[in-house]
Design a protein around this motif. Structure first.
Motif, PDB file in Angstrom:
ATOM      1  N   UNK A 173      46.249  18.699  49.825  1.00  0.00           N
ATOM      2  CA  UNK A 173      45.700  19.037  48.519  1.00  0.00           C
ATOM      3  C   UNK A 173      44.879  20.311  48.538  1.00  0.00           C
ATOM      4  N   UNK A 174      44.106  20.509  49.599  1.00  0.00           N
ATOM      5  CA  UNK A 174      43.311  21.735  49.729  1.00  0.00           C
ATOM      6  C   UNK A 174      44.213  22.956  49.795  1.00  0.00           C
ATOM      7  N   UNK A 175      45.294  22.852  50.545  1.00  0.00           N
ATOM      8  CA  UNK A 175      46.247  23.963  50.619  1.00  0.00           C
ATOM      9  C   UNK A 175      46.911  24.220  49.272  1.00  0.00           C
ATOM     10  N   UNK A 176      47.290  23.149  48.579  1.00  0.00           N
ATOM     11  CA  UNK A 176      47.927  23.345  47.273  1.00  0.00           C
ATOM     12  C   UNK A 176      46.974  24.059  46.311  1.00  0.00           C
ATOM     13  N   UNK A 177      45.691  23.749  46.407  1.00  0.00           N
ATOM     14  CA  UNK A 177      44.699  24.431  45.562  1.00  0.00           C
ATOM     15  C   UNK A 177      44.651  25.922  45.885  1.00  0.00           C
ATOM     16  N   UNK A 178      44.584  26.266  47.161  1.00  0.00           N
ATOM     17  CA  UNK A 178      44.520  27.681  47.549  1.00  0.00           C
ATOM     18  C   UNK A 178      45.809  28.398  47.165  1.00  0.00           C
ATOM     19  N   UNK A 179      46.954  27.767  47.400  1.00  0.00           N
ATOM     20  CA  UNK A 179      48.234  28.388  47.052  1.00  0.00           C
ATOM     21  C   UNK A 179      48.300  28.654  45.551  1.00  0.00           C
ATOM     22  N   UNK A 230      51.928  20.182  51.614  1.00  0.00           N
ATOM     23  CA  UNK A 230      51.128  21.329  51.164  1.00  0.00           C
ATOM     24  C   UNK A 230      51.943  22.289  50.311  1.00  0.00           C
ATOM     25  N   UNK A 231      53.235  22.361  50.573  1.00  0.00           N
ATOM     26  CA  UNK A 231      54.125  23.268  49.854  1.00  0.00           C
ATOM     27  C   UNK A 231      54.598  22.667  48.539  1.00  0.00           C
ATOM     28  N   UNK A 232      54.509  21.353  48.427  1.00  0.00           N
ATOM     29  CA  UNK A 232      55.050  20.612  47.286  1.00  0.00           C
ATOM     30  C   UNK A 232      54.585  21.214  45.964  1.00  0.00           C
ATOM     31  N   UNK A 233      55.546  21.439  45.076  1.00  0.00           N
ATOM     32  CA  UNK A 233      55.218  21.920  43.744  1.00  0.00           C
ATOM     33  C   UNK A 233      54.931  23.403  43.643  1.00  0.00           C
ATOM     34  N   UNK A 234      55.212  24.161  44.688  1.00  0.00           N
ATOM     35  CA  UNK A 234      54.946  25.601  44.615  1.00  0.00           C
ATOM     36  C   UNK A 234      55.846  26.247  43.560  1.00  0.00           C
ATOM     37  N   UNK A 235      55.381  27.313  42.913  1.00  0.00           N
ATOM     38  CA  UNK A 235      56.219  28.003  41.920  1.00  0.00           C
ATOM     39  C   UNK A 235      57.515  28.519  42.544  1.00  0.00           C
ATOM     40  N   UNK A 236      58.591  28.495  41.791  1.00  0.00           N
ATOM     41  CA  UNK A 236      59.902  28.876  42.322  1.00  0.00           C
ATOM     42  C   UNK A 236      59.971  30.355  42.697  1.00  0.00           C
ATOM     43  N   UNK A 237      59.139  31.192  42.082  1.00  0.00           N
ATOM     44  CA  UNK A 237      59.173  32.616  42.391  1.00  0.00           C
ATOM     45  C   UNK A 237      58.118  33.019  43.427  1.00  0.00           C
ATOM     46  N   UNK A 238      57.488  32.043  44.041  1.00  0.00           N
ATOM     47  CA  UNK A 238      56.591  32.317  45.166  1.00  0.00           C
ATOM     48  C   UNK A 238      57.363  32.116  46.460  1.00  0.00           C
ATOM     49  N   UNK A 239      57.528  33.171  47.231  1.00  0.00           N
ATOM     50  CA  UNK A 239      58.226  33.090  48.507  1.00  0.00           C
ATOM     51  C   UNK A 239      57.233  32.645  49.571  1.00  0.00           C
ATOM     52  N   UNK A 240      57.529  31.527  50.220  1.00  0.00           N
ATOM     53  CA  UNK A 240      56.656  30.995  51.258  1.00  0.00           C
ATOM     54  C   UNK A 240      57.446  30.895  52.559  1.00  0.00           C
TER      55      UNK A 240
END
Length: 371
Positions: A173-179, A230-240
């Motif tokens: 959750x902390x990572x998802x917040x920062x991302x 941590x990656x779950x739910x990232x925007x589709x146009x964000x390259x990780x």
């Protein structure tokens, strides 16, 4: 935001050798001679100069060189709520050298609000243009988990988090917040740096640091699950993307071994867009595990070492790229140094001009391969 998509045919991992004025300013700040504001002014100027050099070198990615950090990983971890900086009585033990002694300690619930790296990124973002993408490098969630259980750290971690699943969920959750905050700040390219997988690749390293009742498979599944949460739910146009490292401190290394033990986990199932992989010497093994890379993900081959100033043979590097293409199509491959040039502020054993010569060689080879 622009339409450039990382990784690029010629690329780099992120950290750069610190210029001497920056090193002196950080030392002066530590000794109470410079204020935080004065240090920031020196850091800002050093980053401006670095970005100009990155652009002049013809690269499509810009980073801040990790110039505001002491370590590639710990400074980011110190930025979380619920984590504080500590010093151990020893550092990490690399091949022939011991690192400095920093580490982390859990003091309460881990969360990611108001992480200082978001402001750091905003400074870098202003230099992005139609030819470049600003990249934010951060340690992977798995790396944070590993640090929390580094030797005696685990006792404190479990005293604060007796429920291990709660710890996993809070880190993710902390990572998802920062991302999410980085994305709102305009970030389109985040790179997870991850040494945990390099540990799994090294049988001796693993056996020296793990209890006999824990299997590599069990640990790999745990770290994989955390990274994916941590990656779950990232925007589709964000390259990780993720970079797998075997240790990079003052031109020394920590672990050895090919990717075979981790390929069915990391390569097949981590939800990243690309992998930056070390292949600069025999410690990295062969290219066969690349066959596990899933879907249309890209691989950035780290065939140029950042640990030595000696320039590689161009034709040999080309040959190795085509060897890798037996396992993953050439159009999904890119080229870079195997790691950054200064994962910690001490830097590797080469001069700044030698650093740029390495990057010139990467670009030259890539442009000849992918015409």
């Amino acid at each position: 935001m622009n339409n450039l998509t990382a990784p690029f045919r010629f690329d780099f991992v992120g950290s750069f050798l610190r210029p001497e004025p920056l090193k002196q300013a950080r030392l002066d700040h530590e000794n109470g001679i410079l204020s935080q504001a004065q240090l920031k002014a020196v850091e800002d100027q050093a980053i401006c100069d670095l970005v100009a050099k990155q652009k002049a070198a013809g690269y499509h990615v810009i980073t801040d060189g990790e110039f505001r950090r002491s370590y590639w990983h710990l400074d980011f971890m110190w930025g979380f709520n619920g984590i504080e900086r500590i010093e151990l009585d020893h550092g990490y033990f690399f091949h022939g050298e011991e690192t400095t002694h920093g580490s982390i300690k859990v003091t309460g619930k881990i969360s990611g609000e108001n992480h200082p790296f978001v402001e750091h990124f905003k400074f870098l973002k202003q230099f992005e243009d139609e030819h470049t993408v600003a990249r934010q490098t951060i340690p992977a969630p798995a790396q944070l988990l590993a640090e929390l259980f580094r030797e005696d750290n685990g006792k404190n971690t479990l005293s604060v988090y007796p429920d291990f699943e709660e710890l996993i969920q809070d880190i993710a959750g902390a990572y998802r917040t920062v991302i999410a905050d980085l994305y709102r700040a305009g970030c389109q390219n985040i790179q997870f740096d991850d040494c945990t997988w390099g540990m799994f690749c090294d049988k001796k390293y693993w056996e020296a640091r793990q209890s006999e009742n824990v299997t590599i498979e069990e640990e790999a599944e745990k770290y994989l699950r955390l990274n994916n949460l941590a990656i779950e739910g990232k925007p589709s146009d964000l390259i990780l993307t993720t970079h797998v490292c075997r240790g990079n401190y003052h031109s020394t290394w920590a672990s050895s071994g090919g990717y075979a033990p981790i390929a069915p986990f990391l390569f097949a199932n981590e939800h990243v867009d690309a992998y930056y992989l070390e292949f600069d010497d025999e410690r990295s093994g062969g290219f066969e595990p690349l066959a596990y890379i899933s879907d249309n993900k890209k691989v950035v081959l780290g065939l140029i070492t950042s640990k030595s100033p000696i320039l590689e043979d161009k034709e040999l590097i080309k040959k190795r790229i085509f060897e890798a293409a037996k396992y993953i199509p050439l159009e999904r491959l890119c080229l870079s140094p195997q790691c950054g040039f200064a994962s910690c502020e001490i830097g590797n054993k080469l001069a700044e001009e030698e650093q740029w010569a390495k990057l010139a060689l990467v670009k030259e080879i890539a442009e000849e391969i992918w015409k």
